[in-house]
Design a protein around this motif. Structure first.
Motif, PDB file in Angstrom:
ATOM      1  N   SER A  99     102.728  25.768 -30.624  1.00 58.02           N
ATOM      2  CA  SER A  99     102.379  24.857 -31.717  1.00 58.02           C
ATOM      3  C   SER A  99     101.072  24.121 -31.447  1.00 58.02           C
ATOM      4  O   SER A  99     100.513  23.489 -32.329  1.00 58.02           O
ATOM      5  N   ALA A 100     100.552  24.192 -30.207  1.00 60.29           N
ATOM      6  CA  ALA A 100      99.358  23.422 -29.859  1.00 60.29           C
ATOM      7  C   ALA A 100      98.099  23.973 -30.518  1.00 60.29           C
ATOM      8  O   ALA A 100      97.026  23.441 -30.309  1.00 60.29           O
ATOM      9  N   SER A 101      98.203  25.042 -31.284  1.00 58.27           N
ATOM     10  CA  SER A 101      97.099  25.652 -32.020  1.00 58.27           C
ATOM     11  C   SER A 101      96.073  26.296 -31.106  1.00 58.27           C
ATOM     12  O   SER A 101      95.859  25.862 -29.978  1.00 58.27           O
ATOM     13  N   ALA A 102      95.445  27.305 -31.636  1.00 59.21           N
ATOM     14  CA  ALA A 102      94.493  28.078 -30.850  1.00 59.21           C
ATOM     15  C   ALA A 102      93.278  27.248 -30.460  1.00 59.21           C
ATOM     16  O   ALA A 102      92.492  27.642 -29.605  1.00 59.21           O
ATOM     17  N   ALA A 103      93.130  26.085 -31.067  1.00 64.10           N
ATOM     18  CA  ALA A 103      91.928  25.291 -30.857  1.00 64.10           C
ATOM     19  C   ALA A 103      91.814  24.748 -29.438  1.00 64.10           C
ATOM     20  O   ALA A 103      90.724  24.628 -28.902  1.00 64.10           O
ATOM     21  N   PHE A 131      97.600  35.917 -39.247  1.00 66.16           N
ATOM     22  CA  PHE A 131      97.241  35.100 -38.087  1.00 66.16           C
ATOM     23  C   PHE A 131      96.584  33.791 -38.524  1.00 66.16           C
ATOM     24  O   PHE A 131      96.922  32.718 -38.020  1.00 66.16           O
ATOM     25  N   ASN A 186      87.709  36.083 -31.952  1.00 66.72           N
ATOM     26  CA  ASN A 186      88.521  34.939 -31.530  1.00 66.72           C
ATOM     27  C   ASN A 186      87.742  33.640 -31.651  1.00 66.72           C
ATOM     28  O   ASN A 186      88.271  32.621 -32.076  1.00 66.72           O
ATOM     29  N   GLU A 188     108.751  34.600 -24.460  1.00 64.07           N
ATOM     30  CA  GLU A 188     108.289  35.514 -25.500  1.00 64.07           C
ATOM     31  C   GLU A 188     107.704  36.791 -24.887  1.00 64.07           C
ATOM     32  O   GLU A 188     108.012  37.901 -25.325  1.00 64.07           O
ATOM     33  N   ILE A 190      92.640  26.092 -26.752  1.00 67.58           N
ATOM     34  CA  ILE A 190      92.831  27.152 -25.784  1.00 67.58           C
ATOM     35  C   ILE A 190      91.798  27.145 -24.663  1.00 67.58           C
ATOM     36  O   ILE A 190      92.087  27.515 -23.542  1.00 67.58           O
ATOM     37  N   THR A 223      88.639  30.519 -33.940  1.00 67.96           N
ATOM     38  CA  THR A 223      88.855  29.211 -33.331  1.00 67.96           C
ATOM     39  C   THR A 223      87.934  28.161 -33.957  1.00 67.96           C
ATOM     40  O   THR A 223      88.360  27.040 -34.237  1.00 67.96           O
ATOM     41  N   SER A 256      92.475  40.865 -35.500  1.00 71.89           N
ATOM     42  CA  SER A 256      92.800  39.459 -35.689  1.00 71.89           C
ATOM     43  C   SER A 256      92.715  38.805 -34.329  1.00 71.89           C
ATOM     44  O   SER A 256      92.681  39.476 -33.312  1.00 71.89           O
ATOM     45  N   ALA A 257      92.677  37.489 -34.319  1.00 67.39           N
ATOM     46  CA  ALA A 257      92.606  36.813 -33.041  1.00 67.39           C
ATOM     47  C   ALA A 257      93.952  36.925 -32.333  1.00 67.39           C
ATOM     48  O   ALA A 257      94.909  37.422 -32.893  1.00 67.39           O
ATOM     49  N   THR A 258      94.016  36.447 -31.094  1.00 62.84           N
ATOM     50  CA  THR A 258      95.160  36.765 -30.262  1.00 62.84           C
ATOM     51  C   THR A 258      95.954  35.534 -29.855  1.00 62.84           C
ATOM     52  O   THR A 258      95.436  34.423 -29.865  1.00 62.84           O
ATOM     53  N   GLU A 259      97.195  35.767 -29.450  1.00 67.96           N
ATOM     54  CA  GLU A 259      98.046  34.685 -28.974  1.00 67.96           C
ATOM     55  C   GLU A 259      97.803  34.484 -27.489  1.00 67.96           C
ATOM     56  O   GLU A 259      98.423  35.137 -26.663  1.00 67.96           O
ATOM     57  N   TRP A 260      96.879  33.581 -27.159  1.00 68.44           N
ATOM     58  CA  TRP A 260      96.459  33.433 -25.766  1.00 68.44           C
ATOM     59  C   TRP A 260      97.588  33.021 -24.845  1.00 68.44           C
ATOM     60  O   TRP A 260      97.657  33.447 -23.698  1.00 68.44           O
ATOM     61  N   THR A 320      89.165  24.736 -35.942  1.00 66.63           N
ATOM     62  CA  THR A 320      88.795  23.404 -35.472  1.00 66.63           C
ATOM     63  C   THR A 320      87.776  22.739 -36.382  1.00 66.63           C
ATOM     64  O   THR A 320      87.297  21.655 -36.076  1.00 66.63           O
ATOM     65  N   LYS A 335      95.580  24.723 -39.742  1.00 70.01           N
ATOM     66  CA  LYS A 335      96.427  23.604 -40.178  1.00 70.01           C
ATOM     67  C   LYS A 335      95.926  23.019 -41.492  1.00 70.01           C
ATOM     68  O   LYS A 335      96.720  22.595 -42.325  1.00 70.01           O
ATOM     69  N   ASN A 339      97.878  29.777 -38.065  1.00 68.35           N
ATOM     70  CA  ASN A 339      97.174  28.891 -37.145  1.00 68.35           C
ATOM     71  C   ASN A 339      96.299  27.825 -37.791  1.00 68.35           C
ATOM     72  O   ASN A 339      95.984  26.828 -37.160  1.00 68.35           O
ATOM     73  N   ALA A 380      93.754  39.967 -40.518  1.00 69.13           N
ATOM     74  CA  ALA A 380      93.900  38.716 -39.776  1.00 69.13           C
ATOM     75  C   ALA A 380      94.554  37.634 -40.624  1.00 69.13           C
ATOM     76  O   ALA A 380      94.766  36.517 -40.161  1.00 69.13           O
ATOM     77  N   GLN A 421      97.690  41.332 -33.914  1.00 65.45           N
ATOM     78  CA  GLN A 421      98.588  40.685 -32.973  1.00 65.45           C
ATOM     79  C   GLN A 421      99.984  40.574 -33.560  1.00 65.45           C
ATOM     80  O   GLN A 421     100.193  40.785 -34.747  1.00 65.45           O
TER      81      GLN A 421
END
Lengths: 440, 278
Positions: B40-44, A284, A261, B62, B46, A265, B239-243, A269, A290, A288, A281, A38
């Motif tokens: 900034s809300a993080s992928a979590a 990425f 994904n 964007e 989503i 995720t 890699s994971a994606t920017e949803w 979390t 934290k 992401n 990755a 990505q």
């Protein structure tokens, strides 16, 4: 009587020569490229090509975005069949063999030799593990451009909570299972944090399973010949048994098929403590995640091993000599230490060109992001990527069975047997034409 | 008493329909929520349908900056419009021939036409590509349109539509001295408008959303269409994606179709009811 003919021929020759000269002035070629990670890669690659065109006024390259690796493969094949192949393609490295088998890509040996190098000295510029997917039947067909290996990502907080030392990630399968058990948290009968998760979708699953089989002492497939796989062998069986144990017996890994994904995720979390994802990755995850995290080598049982993944540059069959020359100039420019290093820093892939790591910009990058070093060090244990005749179908024969194991629908023993049988049927036409084709 | 019961039944049906509509709306709602959620809300977060963080249009900005949307819109409009314009002529003509003219082999020919509907389009990719390359149309919008200029589905639909129109109208026009082209243009086509409208909707939404064929047949960035352009920032395999950006980009791609549907909703529904398509 002859005169008009001669004049006509001379005129025709003149036109041909001037047309040839006009073409020599600028050669137009396409570069097909997929976007496997990505980010603003499309913009970055167009910028790179813009710089190339500026530096090479006699060549005009158009960067053509072609979707996923699979779609790129499809579009390239269709374009070759229709008689308008692109000059060069960034192809999934494990498809290169089938291009050689189908005579759809050209051998790069003559171009390398024209530059005063030998195929051997040319490949010595790249990390040794990359050679197997690039050199097919003794000749160079692919030039490695962007590469990755699977990496174990783990959460520092989860390790601390479980009483484990975050500076000592699991090294062997024994450590791996012991740690995964400690890291799994069960509340009121439901799992709130798994010890480990990994992608179980096509492509990713086969890649990781091949890595596990090779860490279990095996080969997984014949690295030098496209007609043999070792699915029904103790080393592969052991790898599938490990997954079965973790999912269905110890419940430290979620059942069913998780995609990349979902695994990422869950990691962000705190729903999984460890995961396996590509080194590609890394950027990425860094952006992401934290909570603090670290990366480590893939755990092993018999010997450390990590399969290579990524893309190589090829020149399709059917291009005119001046287009081939232009494509070769482009390829050499793209894998030059400076450009390869820049692409690596932008994407998170490691640079296939060894000399890229001697440049100051790369040294500064590694000092800033030490986790990128782990990916690089793991290269010592890198093994080739799965490639056979009909790579995708033969790979999926195994993946379908492993997915059934992950969902608790079959046993590891039955799975590897079934996968082997399907794979052999798929490869039979090739085997009959090659290994079993003996003089009578 | 019975009237009251009737009202109750109707209320229940309405509730059931509302629930179904809500269910169908979830993906759109999710897309909207995800596209407005800040990066900034993080992928979590989503998977959530509830907005989190400060709502903003950052993802749209964007997505817009990552692609050349105006060009993609233009090309897509041109492609869908061009295909539809030619199709309207070919399917009405062919539909009329099959509905009204009698010629030897008509039934066989019609079944051959219908057989095309059974072919999976990807099978034809290489033959079609070879044809457009030899016509010199590779990497040009007319090349993408070429294979669709005739439509088996459209021909079938128009044949059925023409057959449902009583012949009396044509006979009356003929008696008044109208020629065949005049009959078709002034009598049959106006009566067949709902059929054409239904076909137009199916055709435009199909070609608007098509991915594989434009991907194969077009190469230059200046000829690219929306679907292929959108995919350039959605397929992150390793890699994971920017949803958020994907959701914003998808909304940008779908917006014109959604708008058209909202504006012409009544007419669209009545066309489908008329032709019996669902």
């Amino acid at each position: 009587m002859l005169r008009p003919w001669r004049a006509a021929i001379a005129a025709a020759a003149g036109i041909l020569i001037s047309a040839g000269a006009a073409r020599a002035a600028t050669t137009d070629i396409d570069l097909y490229f997929p976007v496997p990670v990505q980010g603003k890669l499309v913009i970055e690659i167009r910028q790179l090509i813009g710089e190339f065109n500026k530096a090479h006024p006699d060549i005009h390259v158009t960067a053509v975005y072609t979707g996923s690796y699979d779609n790129t493969n499809l579009k390239t094949r269709a374009a070759i069949k229709a008689g308008s192949p692109p000059g060069a393609v960034i192809m999934s490295a494990n498809f290169v063999r089938s291009y050689e088998i189908n005579h759809e890509a050209i051998s790069l040996d003559p171009l390398i030799e024209k530059d005063g190098m030998t195929p051997k000295s040319f490949m010595a510029e790249f990390w040794p593990a990359l050679a197997d997917n690039a050199v097919i039947d003794g000749q160079v067909y692919g030039v490695p451009f962007q590469n990755s290996t699977p990496l174990l990502y783990y959460s520092v907080d989860a390790f601390k909570q479980a009483g484990l030392d975050p500076d000592h990630p699991p090294v062997t399968w024994q450590d791996f299972v012991t740690d995964a058990k400690k890291l799994t948290v069960v509340k009121d009968g439901t799992v709130t944090r798994y010890g480990f998760e990994m992608p179980g979708t096509y492509d990713y699953l086969g890649w990781i399973v091949s890595g596990l089989a090779m860490s279990d002492g095996g080969q997984y497939f014949n690295h030098g010949y496209g007609g043999e796989v070792y699915y029904d062998q103790p080393s592969t069986l052991g790898a599938v048994m490990l997954l079965d144990e973790m999912v269905n017996k110890l419940h430290v890994m979620p059942p069913g098929v998780t995609d990349a994904n979902a695994a990422a995720t869950a990691f962000f979390t705190g729903h999984t403590a460890m995961m396996v994802l590509s080194t590609g990755a890394l950027t990425f995850v860094r952006d992401n995640m934290k909570a603090p995290f670290k990366v480590a080598f893939m755990p092993y049982n018999i010997q450390p091993a990590a399969p290579i993944g990524g893309g190589s540059l090829i020149i399709p069959e059917g291009n005119s000599p001046d287009r081939v020359a232009a494509a070769w100039t482009l390829i050499k420019w793209l894998v030059s230490p400076e450009i390869a290093g820049r692409w690596s820093r932008f994407t998170g892939y490691f640079a296939p060109r060894i000399a890229a790591y001697d440049l100051p910009a790369m040294k500064a990058y590694l000092a800033k992001y030490p986790d990128a070093n782990v990916a690089l060090e793991q290269l010592k244990y890198a093994v080739p990527w799965f490639d056979t005749f009909e790579t995708v179908a033969v790979r999926e024969a195994m993946e379908n069975q492993v997915q059934a194991v992950l969902s608790g629908r079959t046993t590891p023993e039955a799975a590897v047997k079934a996968a082997q049988a399907t794979a052999e049927t798929l490869m039979k036409p090739y085997v009959d034409k090659t290994a079993l084709d003996i003089p009578q | 008493m019975s009237r009251k019961r009737g009202r109750e039944v109707r209320l229940l049906v309405m509730l059931a329909l509302a629930a179904a509509a809500l269910f169908w709306a979830i993906p759109f709602a999710w897309m909207l929520v995800a596209s407005l959620r800040p990066e900034s809300a993080s992928a979590a977060d989503i998977a959530s349908l509830i907005p989190s963080g400060t709502i903003g249009f950052g993802n749209f900005a964007e997505a817009w900056s990552e692609g050349t949307f105006p060009l993609w819109y233009f090309n897509t409009f041109l492609m869908c419009g061009g295909i539809l314009a030619v199709q309207c002529v070919t399917v009405s003509a062919a539909g009329y021939a099959f509905a009204r003219l009698s010629f030897p082999g008509r039934t066989v020919l019609f079944y051959l036409f219908l057989l095309q509907l059974m072919l999976v389009p990807p099978i034809l990719i290489v033959p079609n590509l070879t044809t457009i390359v030899s016509l010199g149309l590779y990497d040009r919008l007319p090349g993408v349109m070429a294979p669709y200029l005739a439509s088996a589905f459209g021909t079938f639909l128009m044949r059925q539509t023409f057959r449902s129109i009583p012949r009396d109208y044509e006979d009356a026009a003929m008696l008044d001295g109208a020629s065949l082209p005049q009959v078709i243009w002034h009598v049959l086509l106006p009566l067949a408008r709902p059929g054409l409208a239904a076909f137009a909707i199916v055709s435009v939404s199909y070609h608007w959303n098509e991915f594989l064929w434009p991907l194969i047949a077009l190469s230059s960035p200046e000829n690219q269409v929306l679907t292929v352009g959108l995919a350039s920032f959605t397929s992150g395999a390793e890699s994971a994606t920017e949803w958020g950006v994907i959701a914003a980009g998808t909304l940008l791609v779908a917006a014109p179709l959604i708008l058209i549907f909202v504006i012409f909703q009544r007419r669209i529904v009545s066309s489908f009811v008329f032709t019996g398509i669902k």
